[in-house]
Design an enzyme around this catalytic site. Sequence first.
Site, PDB file in Angstrom:
ATOM      1  N   VAL A 127      -1.507   2.330  -4.561  1.00  0.00           N
ATOM      2  CA  VAL A 127      -0.586   3.433  -4.302  1.00  0.00           C
ATOM      3  C   VAL A 127       0.744   3.209  -5.016  1.00  0.00           C
ATOM      4  O   VAL A 127       1.305   4.131  -5.618  1.00  0.00           O
ATOM      5  CB  VAL A 127      -0.374   3.625  -2.784  1.00  0.00           C
ATOM      6  N   ALA A 130       0.306   3.895  -8.610  1.00  0.00           N
ATOM      7  CA  ALA A 130       0.274   5.342  -8.852  1.00  0.00           C
ATOM      8  C   ALA A 130       1.683   5.921  -8.812  1.00  0.00           C
ATOM      9  O   ALA A 130       2.029   6.816  -9.603  1.00  0.00           O
ATOM     10  CB  ALA A 130      -0.611   6.032  -7.819  1.00  0.00           C
ATOM     11  N   TYR A 131       2.495   5.420  -7.896  1.00  0.00           N
ATOM     12  CA  TYR A 131       3.884   5.868  -7.795  1.00  0.00           C
ATOM     13  C   TYR A 131       4.649   5.556  -9.086  1.00  0.00           C
ATOM     14  O   TYR A 131       5.341   6.423  -9.639  1.00  0.00           O
ATOM     15  CB  TYR A 131       4.539   5.165  -6.609  1.00  0.00           C
ATOM     16  N   GLN A 132       4.500   4.334  -9.583  1.00  0.00           N
ATOM     17  CA  GLN A 132       5.202   3.953 -10.807  1.00  0.00           C
ATOM     18  C   GLN A 132       4.675   4.734 -12.018  1.00  0.00           C
ATOM     19  O   GLN A 132       5.452   5.098 -12.904  1.00  0.00           O
ATOM     20  CB  GLN A 132       5.090   2.454 -11.042  1.00  0.00           C
TER      21      GLN A 132
END
Length: 218
Positions: A127, A130-132
């Site tokens: 997660v 994915a955020y980065q």
Amino acid sequence: MRIVIAGGHGKIAQILERHLAERGDDVVGLIRNPDHAADLRDAGAEPVTFDLEHGSADELATILSGADAVVFAAGAGPGSGAARKDTVDRGGAVLLADAAERAGVNRYVMVSSMGAAKGGAGIEDEVFAAYQEAKKAADEDLMSRDLAWTILRPGGLTDEPGTGLVTMAPETGRGSIPREDVARTIVAVLDDPATDGLVAELIGGSQRIAIALAELTD
């Protein structure tokens, strides 16, 4: 100035709204949940309900009409999965840029993330990776546009009282910063046309914000 803040109910956004309203700016905060409207009014902002994941650029452009600047401070938030990191942290930022272009709003300040230039490379947590990746894609999209953009990449965010003292550089090394000081930096950036095209990481430090910005923009 009239300033529209995407993610208007976030902690940084509410501090920013208060600072801007107290000095006399006309502040609009975009919220997904109308139940949050009272919190924005308490901060001195006008709440406008708009869903960054499902609204259109044309709808948002109507809201942005007459604004002098937009600030992207939205995020899918803790507990959200990888899919929403993309739809909010990337998709929402891109939608705001599309709408700004259509509404003729040239100034765009992005609240990104430390390390966003590298995306999710080497990050084991799916997660967070994915955020980065979402932040990297949003930053790259904004940098490709003919807007007067500034990208701030703060380190770990805290709720400690702000000090007004920071370290800013293309790469600062790991560190943390009070949300209060991120908001103060956004205010300073909005006031400084020389920050057009600036990409900087931001952590707590020993320089006053104005001096740190001046050294980066000389």
